[in-house]
Scaffold this active site. Sequence first.
Site, mmCIF file in Angstrom:
data_model
loop_
_atom_site.group_PDB
_atom_site.id
_atom_site.type_symbol
_atom_site.label_atom_id
_atom_site.label_comp_id
_atom_site.label_asym_id
_atom_site.label_seq_id
_atom_site.Cartn_x
_atom_site.Cartn_y
_atom_site.Cartn_z
ATOM 1 N N ASP A 148 3.484 -4.650 7.758
ATOM 2 C CA ASP A 148 2.247 -3.872 7.667
ATOM 3 C C ASP A 148 1.073 -4.851 7.811
ATOM 4 O O ASP A 148 0.746 -5.594 6.884
ATOM 5 C CB ASP A 148 2.209 -3.154 6.309
ATOM 6 N N LYS B 35 -10.021 -1.231 10.622
ATOM 7 C CA LYS B 35 -10.098 -2.427 9.769
ATOM 8 C C LYS B 35 -10.236 -3.680 10.619
ATOM 9 O O LYS B 35 -10.140 -4.799 10.127
ATOM 10 C CB LYS B 35 -8.845 -2.523 8.891
ATOM 11 N N GLN C 198 -4.143 -5.036 6.775
ATOM 12 C CA GLN C 198 -5.153 -5.931 6.199
ATOM 13 C C GLN C 198 -5.250 -7.268 6.925
ATOM 14 O O GLN C 198 -6.321 -7.829 7.078
ATOM 15 C CB GLN C 198 -4.838 -6.200 4.719
ATOM 16 N N CYS D 66 -4.766 2.428 -3.730
ATOM 17 C CA CYS D 66 -3.546 2.964 -3.092
ATOM 18 C C CYS D 66 -2.384 1.998 -3.275
ATOM 19 O O CYS D 66 -1.570 1.801 -2.355
ATOM 20 C CB CYS D 66 -3.757 3.255 -1.610
ATOM 21 N N HIS E 291 0.872 -1.174 0.000
ATOM 22 C CA HIS E 291 0.000 0.000 0.000
ATOM 23 C C HIS E 291 0.916 1.233 0.000
ATOM 24 O O HIS E 291 2.028 1.174 0.538
ATOM 25 C CB HIS E 291 -0.825 -0.049 1.300
HETATM 26 N N1 PMP Z 1 -1.474 -0.620 4.738
HETATM 27 C C1 PMP Z 1 -2.425 -1.348 4.152
HETATM 28 C C2 PMP Z 1 -2.083 -2.711 3.632
HETATM 29 C C3 PMP Z 1 -3.724 -0.839 4.059
HETATM 30 O O1 PMP Z 1 -4.672 -1.568 3.471
HETATM 31 C C4 PMP Z 1 -4.008 0.444 4.573
HETATM 32 C C5 PMP Z 1 -5.398 1.054 4.479
HETATM 33 N N2 PMP Z 1 -6.044 0.869 3.270
HETATM 34 C C6 PMP Z 1 -2.977 1.144 5.186
HETATM 35 C C7 PMP Z 1 -1.733 0.583 5.245
HETATM 36 C C8 PMP Z 1 -3.201 2.487 5.774
HETATM 37 O O2 PMP Z 1 -4.105 2.411 6.836
HETATM 38 P P1 PMP Z 1 -4.795 3.726 7.409
HETATM 39 O O3 PMP Z 1 -5.377 4.443 6.229
HETATM 40 O O4 PMP Z 1 -5.839 3.203 8.326
HETATM 41 O O5 PMP Z 1 -3.729 4.506 8.088
#
Ligand code: PMP
Length: 404
Positions: free
Chosen positions: A198, A224, A201, A362, A120
């Site tokens: 990270d 999430k 997910q 993203c 991401h």
């Molecule tokens: N890493 C991953 C794999 C994500 O899916 C996301 C959110 N889509 C993020 C980081 C960022 O998370 P947040 O927007 O809640 O800070």
Amino acid sequence: MFDVEKIRADFPALKQLINEQPLVYLDSAATTQKPQAVIAATEQFYARNNANVHRGRHTLSEQATLAYEQARATVAAFFNITANELVWTKGATEAINLVTNGLSEQLDNQSTIVISALEHHANIVPWQQLAKRTGATLLTLPLQQNGRFNVEQCVNFIEQHKPTVLAITHASNALGNITPLETILHAAKQQHTITLVDGAQAALHLQPNLQQLGCDFYVFSAHKMLGPTGLGGLYGRYERLNSLAVYQTGGEMIETVTLTETTFRQAPAKFESGTPNIAAVIAFSAAIKYLVSLDKTNVYTHEQAIFNYAVEKLQLIDGITIYSDINNNIGTLCFNYKDEHPFDIATLLDGYGVAVRSGHHCAQPLMQHLGINGSVRASFAFYNNHKDVDLFIAALQECIALLD
Ligand code: PMP
């Protein structure tokens, strides 16, 4: 026994009509719906227990402090870590930025940072910035054309480059593919590499035991994981965590302040300046208690059954290309229909009450890697049932009839 209908009754948002159709919520990778227990905990805090933490000597403040710190202990226990290894942030994004900023003084132009094309943007951009600030070299772990890691290739790469830092996702937000972390982290450890995973997910679906996983840092987002927005967490192995330079400075994170000098507290306090999102922390612990009350194996088995059912149905539709690794997945289906724009499919599906995501998710480098501009993403959670899949597939077939 896993009674999905009983579970669905705990999620008020799932009961509504969208565009006069029952909501089929397939966007849990973006954010999960919230159980009543989380909504009630938020309301209870503001209605009765509202006070600032770590400051007052009055009853309400002491109660709020206790609840806030108990919540840290609850979430730490969930991840099998100790409470002082858990820092509250406003999300996974801030947690990664906390680490990349905190590492600035530990890296230089001899350092190597390794990320992957599966990440991401939140796990790419902060590392690019860190590389720019320090002169470190930024490399990417080999990823096969189909978006899957070949473990042997990854291990060889790590042995060859001996990275200073490796930042890698536990599961792809776009594809749902689960990273073969065990071997990759083991190889990194052999090279004394600092590792960040990270878990934005994966954390809900895999409920990882972080001590066992053995990474230095792990980041997640509460929203999430059934919890509120605006809250996330950073796990850091204590010495590693405490060795990071301070991120944001101000009140609460200090030991002493004069007009010219400040001394800082130890982790986690030194990374939590200012008034935190107290209500969210307390509500998140309610989310974790709810999740823990459901048997982990049953939850996972149900999610996988729903995912496999969706895959089976989707594969029957001519013209569908699935990009996800369907055999190794947290429950996220990434697909396109012929060369139709994913945005059009998502918009049409919304007319049938079906919520999916479309676009680059993203993850622009991953889309480039796969040779596409974007995709449709249907992401499942344990509160989805077989009927959701049937309604989704029926709606998709109607959309396709309109587009063809
Ligand atoms: N890493 C991953 C794999 C994500 O899916 C996301 C959110 N889509 C993020 C980081 C960022 O998370 P947040 O927007 O809640 O800070």
